[in-house]
Design an enzyme around this catalytic site. Structure first.
Site, PDB file in Angstrom:
ATOM      1  N   ASP A 176      -2.871   5.442  -3.482  1.00 61.85           N
ATOM      2  CA  ASP A 176      -3.798   6.108  -2.582  1.00 61.85           C
ATOM      3  C   ASP A 176      -2.233   7.303  -1.770  1.00 61.85           C
ATOM      4  OD1 ASP A 176      -5.780   5.199  -2.320  1.00 61.85           O
ATOM      5  OD2 ASP A 176      -5.852   3.843  -0.114  1.00 61.85           O
ATOM      6  N   TRP A 221       0.857  -1.277   0.114  1.00 64.25           N
ATOM      7  CA  TRP A 221       0.336  -0.015   0.279  1.00 64.25           C
ATOM      8  C   TRP A 221       1.151   1.959  -0.081  1.00 64.25           C
ATOM      9  CZ3 TRP A 221      -0.047   4.037   2.864  1.00 64.25           C
ATOM     10  CH2 TRP A 221      -1.420   4.888   3.165  1.00 64.25           C
ATOM     11  N   ASP A 224     -14.707   0.939  -5.394  1.00 61.16           N
ATOM     12  CA  ASP A 224     -13.949   1.049  -4.194  1.00 61.16           C
ATOM     13  C   ASP A 224     -13.217  -0.409  -3.142  1.00 61.16           C
ATOM     14  OD1 ASP A 224     -11.171   1.258  -2.829  1.00 61.16           O
ATOM     15  OD2 ASP A 224     -11.767   3.155  -1.479  1.00 61.16           O
ATOM     16  N   MET A 225     -12.436  -0.836  -2.960  1.00 60.64           N
ATOM     17  CA  MET A 225     -12.473  -2.395  -1.796  1.00 60.64           C
ATOM     18  C   MET A 225     -11.208  -3.065  -1.658  1.00 60.64           C
ATOM     19  SD  MET A 225     -10.808  -5.784  -2.037  1.00 60.64           S
ATOM     20  CE  MET A 225      -9.671  -5.237  -2.562  1.00 60.64           C
ATOM     21  N   ASN A 226     -11.352  -2.788   0.041  1.00 57.93           N
ATOM     22  CA  ASN A 226     -10.240  -2.311   1.224  1.00 57.93           C
ATOM     23  C   ASN A 226      -9.631  -3.228   1.894  1.00 57.93           C
ATOM     24  OD1 ASN A 226      -9.617   0.927   0.521  1.00 57.93           O
ATOM     25  ND2 ASN A 226     -11.808   0.508   0.613  1.00 57.93           N
ATOM     26  N   LYS A 260     -17.020   5.479  -8.427  1.00 57.43           N
ATOM     27  CA  LYS A 260     -15.616   4.813  -8.164  1.00 57.43           C
ATOM     28  C   LYS A 260     -15.800   3.673  -7.028  1.00 57.43           C
ATOM     29  CE  LYS A 260     -11.669   6.018  -4.780  1.00 57.43           C
ATOM     30  NZ  LYS A 260     -10.899   7.458  -4.401  1.00 57.43           N
TER      31      LYS A 260
HETATM   32  C1  DGJ Z   1      -9.400   3.383  -0.081  1.00 56.71           C
HETATM   33  C2  DGJ Z   1      -9.413   4.789  -1.809  1.00 56.71           C
HETATM   34  O1  DGJ Z   1      -8.465   3.995  -2.229  1.00 56.71           O
HETATM   35  C3  DGJ Z   1      -9.138   5.950  -1.280  1.00 56.71           C
HETATM   36  O2  DGJ Z   1      -9.086   6.476  -2.473  1.00 56.71           O
HETATM   37  C4  DGJ Z   1     -10.291   6.355  -0.338  1.00 56.71           C
HETATM   38  O3  DGJ Z   1     -11.766   6.137  -1.134  1.00 56.71           O
HETATM   39  C5  DGJ Z   1     -11.100   5.508   0.860  1.00 56.71           C
HETATM   40  N1  DGJ Z   1     -10.674   4.045   0.071  1.00 56.71           N
HETATM   41  C6  DGJ Z   1     -12.160   6.146   1.202  1.00 56.71           C
HETATM   42  O4  DGJ Z   1     -12.564   5.325   1.940  1.00 56.71           O
END
Ligand code: DGJ
Length: 739
Positions: free
Chosen positions: A550, A201, A480-482, A478
Site C-alpha cells: 500500500d 504493512w 483484496d484481503m485486509n 483486484k
Molecule cells: C487495501 C489495499 O491494499 C488498497 O490498495 C485498497 O484496495 C484498500 N484495501 C481498499 O479498502
C-alpha cells in the site's frame, strides 16, 4: 533422464548441467540419507565412498552392536521424530495409542518424465514431459499401515528441484499428522548467512541477512496468511556471496497460509533447513483411505550469487507457475481510483478520471473499494456484493460500458473472504464467521473473516461475484484481503478437526480462485492483502500479479521492490505512480522518480489525474508512451539488482533483454551529499563484446567496459550546477546495441 538410480545400493542422483542432488536409503532402518546437494558433480555408479560413519560418545543408536547408527549424526532427507535424532523432525504423527514414534521404511520408488499436479494445491508445472523428471520415494510404516511418499522433481534446464510429500492412510484407524514439512535438507556445514524477507504493512519485504548461529533460527506466520511480516522464503548463502557471485540455496514455499521456514544448526555444525505448513495450530486427522499432501517447496541452487537465484525463480514463476491467458501477455497500464477518491466517488467523478486517464494513454480503469452495499467508509457492507445505486445509478454494468466505450478496459475490486457485521450476509449467516464460541470476537478494520473452510461459504461468494461479473464488462479483478485470522474456530468442523482449519481455509481461497478462473479465463487477477500481506507463490498460480505494498512512496518502494525481487518476477509486482505528498509517508518525490521506480513492475497510476497541471499531464503522457515501448523488455528481460538501498544512499537495478541488445538501468539517489566524489555503477548481463550506446552519454561503450569499469555517473550535487541531482532524484539509462 536427469535422475540416475543405483538399484542395488538404493542411491538416487538427480542432476542436470548445473546441480546435483544425491540421497540414498539407509541399509538397516530404511530411512533416507542426504548425501549431497550443490553444484553438479560427476555421476558415479555408487556414491558409497561419501558416507560418513563413526561412533560418537553419548549418542543413542538405533541398532545393537552398531554404535554408528545414531540418526543424530546422519544427514537426512525427511527426518522423523523419536528414534535417535533429537533435532527438529520434518514430520510428526500421533498414533492411536498417543505415541509420536513412527517407523517409515523404504519400499520402492517411481520414476517418470514430467511433473504431476498437486491435489487442491498450487504448484509449478511443465508444458512438455521432457522439461522435468520426477522421482517418488515410497516409505511404509507397518504399524500405522500408512505410506509416506517423498516427491522430487528436477527441471532439466533449470537449477530447480521441487519437493513435497504425501501421506496415505491405508490402515483401518485414523491418526493425526501433527507436523508435515514440505522439504528438509541437511547441509554438512554451517558457514552460511540466512537471507529472508521481513516487514510490516507499508514496508514489506526488506532483505535481512544474518549469520547462522547454533540452534534454531526461524521465520513463520500464524496469521492465516503468508503475511507482511515474513515471506515464505529463505536462502542460505555463503558469507562471501554477493548479488553477482558465490553460492546460494533458495527455498520458496508455494503456499499462502501459515508457514514455517527454519534453519537449525546442531552442535556438530550440520545445518538442517526445512519449510512447510507451520506446525503451530496444525493437526490433521487422516482417516482410513485419506490422503494428505503438503504444499510444494521450490529449491534453487545458484553459484551465480543472489541475482542468479532470483533470475531462476523469476523465470520459473513467470513461465511455469503463473498460468493462463495473461501469463505471456503485456499487462495493461492501469489507473486505480483508491488514492484518488477513497470511498468518496460518484459515477461522474469516476468517469472524469477515466476520461483524462484515457487521454493520457492509460489502458485499464480499476474501481477500488466502495462500490457495493452502503459502503462509504470501512465500517460496513463487506459481503454485500450488490452495487450501491446511490453512487453508481447505472450499476457496474453502466459504468463498465461507459468506460469500455472510452476505449479502456474496466476492472473491479472485491474482498471475497470478508464480511462486516453491518451487512445482509452477516445478518443471514452470522455462523459463517470464524470465531470461537463463548469468546469475544476481535475485528480488523471492522471486518470478520468468512469461514472459507466451508464449501457453502465459498459457493455463495462465488455466486455473488459471478452475478456482478456476468452482468458487466470486467477484464480485471483486484482480490483484496485486509485482516488476519483471530479466534480461529470453525462451526463447520468437529472439535477433533479444528487443527485443520487454517489449511482448509487456504484451500477454500484456492478453490474460489480456481472456480473464478475456470469461469472467466480472460480476467486478469491481481491479489492484494493490505498491499503485500499475501505476496507469495501460492497466489501467483492464480493471480499473475500482486499489489506489492500500500506504500506508494517511491523511496520506500526501492526497498520493497528490491526485496520482493529476491523471489518474485518484475511483472508480478503491482507498482503505481501516486500523488505527493505521499499518502502513506508524506514524502515529496519528483514525478520522474515515482515513474522511474514504478516502471520496474506492472506499471500504473493511483492518483486523480484530473488535478495534474498541464506540464505534469504532458510528463505522464510521455511516461506512458515510454512504458508501452519498453514493456516487453521489462516483463521478459533478465532483472539484476545492482546496488542495495539498504546500506547505501543510492540504489540501482537493471533489466537486460534476452538477446542482450537492449537494457534499462534505473538509478536512484536517496540522499545527496555535499561535495560528493565520483560514482560508478558496474552493470551486469550485457554482452562483453557488444558495443552499446548509453542514453545521455556520448560515444559508445563495450559491454565489458560497462560491466567491469562501470557506468560513470556525473552526479555531484553542487550549487553551481542546477542540473545535478537532488534528494530522491533518479535517472534511467537506456542502453542499446550499436550494429
Ligand atoms: C487495501 C489495499 O491494499 C488498497 O490498495 C485498497 O484496495 C484498500 N484495501 C481498499 O479498502
Amino acid at each position: 533422464m536427469a535422475i540416475r538410480i543405483n538399484k542395488k545400493n538404493k542411491e538416487f542422483h538427480l542432476y542436470n548441467d548445473q546441480v546435483s542432488y544425491i540421497f540414498r536409503v539407509l541399509e538397516k532402518c530404511g530411512q533416507l540419507e542426504q548425501v549431497y546437494y550443490g553444484k553438479k558433480v560427476h555421476h558415479r555408479s555408487s556414491f558409497k565412498h561419501l558416507i560418513e560413519r563413526e561412533p560418537h560418545t553419548a549418542s543413542c543408536n538405533m541398532f545393537e552392536h552398531d554404535d554408528t547408527s545414531s540418526l543424530e549424526f546422519i544427514k537426512q532427507e525427511y527426518p522423523s521424530y523419536g528414534t535417535t535424532d533429537f533435532r527438529s523432525p520434518a514430520y510428526a504423527i500421533i498414533n492411536r495409542n498417543g505415541s509420536h514414534v513412527t517407523n517409515f521404511q523404504y519400499i520402492g520408488y517411481r520414476l517418470f518424465q514430467g511433473k504431476r499436479k498437486l491435489t487442491q494445491l498450487p504448484a509449478t508445472y511443465v508444458e512438455e514431459y521432457s522439461e522435468a523428471d520426477t522421482l517418488e520415494i515410497t516409505l511404509y510404516d507397518y504399524v500405522l499401515q500408512a505410506k509416506l511418499i517423498v516427491s522430487y522433481t528436477i527441471y532439466n534446464r533449470r537449477n530447480v528441484i521441487t519437493r513435497h510429500v504425501t501421506f496415505v492412510n491405508e490402515g483401518r484407524e485414523s491418526f493425526y499428522i501433527d507436523t508435515a514439512m514440505s522439504a528438509s535438507v541437511d547441509f554438512p556445514d554451517d558457514v552460511y548467512e540466512m537471507v529472508y524477507l521481513n516487514g510490516a504493512w507499508g514496508r514489506e519485504a526488506h532483505i535481512q541477512t544474518v549469520p547462522l548461529a547454533k540452534g534454531v533460527q526461524s521465520i513463520a506466520s500464524a496469521r492465516g496468511a503468508s503475511s507482511h511480516q515474513f515471506n515464505p522464503f529463505l536462502a542460505l548463502k555463503r558469507p562471501e556471496t554477493t548479488e553477482h557471485s558465490g553460492e546460494v540455496y533458495g527455498f520458496s514455499l508455494v503456499y499462502s497460509g501459515n508457514f514455517l521456514a527454519q534453519a537449525e544448526v546442531d552442535s556438530f555444525h550440520t545445518t538442517r533447513v526445512m519449510l512447510g505448513i507451520n506446525p503451530f495450530q496444525f493437526k490433521w486427522k487422516l482417516a482410513q483411505g485419506e490422503i494428505f499432501q503438503t504444499p510444494e517447496c521450490v529449491m534453487v541452487y545458484s553459484d551465480r550469487g543472489l541475482n542468479g537465484m532470483s533470475q531462476t525463480y523469476h523465470d520459473l514463476y513467470r513461465k511455469r507457475l503463473v498460468r493462463g491467458y495473461w501469463r505471456d501477455q503485456n499487462r495493461p497500464i492501469l489507473i486505480n481510483n483508491w488514492e484518488a477518491t477513497y470511498f468518496n466517488f460518484t459515477e461522474d467523478s469516476i468517469l472524469k478520471i477515466a476520461k483524462e486517464a484515457q487521454r493520457l494513454g492509460i489502458e485499464l480503469f480499476v474501481l477500488d473499494d466502495g462500490w457495493f452495499g452502503k459502503r462509504n467508509n470501512a465500517k460496513s457492507s463487506l459481503g454485500d456484493w450488490y452495487v450501491n445505486k446511490e453512487k453508481l445509478p447505472n450499476g457496474i454494468k453502466g459504468l463498465s460500458e461507459k468506460i469500455t466505450a472510452l476505449g479502456m478496459k474496466f476492472g473491479l475490486w472485491f474482498e471475497p473472504e470478508m464480511v462486516c457485521k453491518d451487512s445482509r450476509l452477516y445478518e443471514r449467516h452470522p455462523d459463517w464467521v470464524l470465531s470461537t464460541p463463548n469468546r469475544p470476537m476481535s475485528h480488523g478494520r471492522n471486518q470478520y473473516v468468512l469461514d472459507f473452510s466451508r464449501e457453502e461459504v465459498v459457493e455463495t461468494i462465488f455466486n455473488l461475484m459471478c452475478k456482478v461479473i456476468d452482468d458487466a464488462q470486467i477484464s480485471y479483478i483486484k482480490w483484496d484481503m485486509n485482516r488476519n485470522i483471530t479466534e480461529a474456530y470453525s462451526l463447520g468442523l468437529s472439535n477433533k478437526r479444528q487443527g485443520e482449519l487454517f489449511h482448509r481455509y487456504i484451500l477454500g481461497v484456492y478453490k474460489l480462485y480456481e472456480k473464478l478462473i475456470e469461469r472467466f479465463p480472460e480476467i486478469l487477477f491481481e491479489s492484494c492483502a493490505s498491499g503485500g500481506g499475501r505476496f507469495d507463490p501460492g497466489l501467483l498460480y492464480y493471480a499473475p500479479q500482486t499489489w506489492t505494498s500500500d506504500d506508494t512512496d517511491a523511496i520506500e518502494r526501492l526497498y520493497i521492490q528490491y526485496g520482493t525481487s529476491l523471489v518474485y518476477p518484475i511483472n508480478s509486482m503491482g507498482s503505481h505512480v501516486s500523488a505527493v505528498p505521499n499518502h502513506q509517508i508524506g514524502r515529496i518525490t519528483p514525478l520522474e522518480t515515482r515513474a522511474n521506480v514504478a516502471y520496474f513492475g506492472t506499471f500504473g497510476y493511483e492518483l486523480d489525474v484530473t488535478t495534474l497541471s498541464d506540464t505534469e499531464k504532458q510528463q505522464v503522457k510521455q511516461q506512458i508512451e515510454f512504458f508501452k515501448k519498453k514493456s516487453r523488455l521489462i516483463s521478459t528481460g533478465t532483472f539484476y539488482r545492482l546496488v542495495n538501498p539498504k546500506d547505501n544512499d543510492h540504489s540501482a537495478w537493471m533489466i537486460v533483454s534476452e538477446n542482450q541488445n537492449e537494457a534499462i538501468v534505473g538509478y536512484y539517489r536517496i540522499l545527496v551529499k555535499p561535495n560528493d566524489g565520483y560514482r560508478r555503477i558496474k552493470l551486469d548481463g550485457l554482452h562483453p563484446n557488444k558495443r552499446y550506446a548509453v542514453s545521455g552519454k556520448e560515444g559508445h561503450y563495450y559491454g565489458s567496459e560497462l560491466m567491469n569499469i562501470g557506468l560513470i555517473l556525473n552526479n555531484n550535487h553542487d550549487v553551481r550546477n542546477k542540473q545535478k541531482p537532488k534528494d530522491f532524484s533518479s535517472e534511467l539509462f537506456i542502453i542499446t546495441e550499436i550494429h
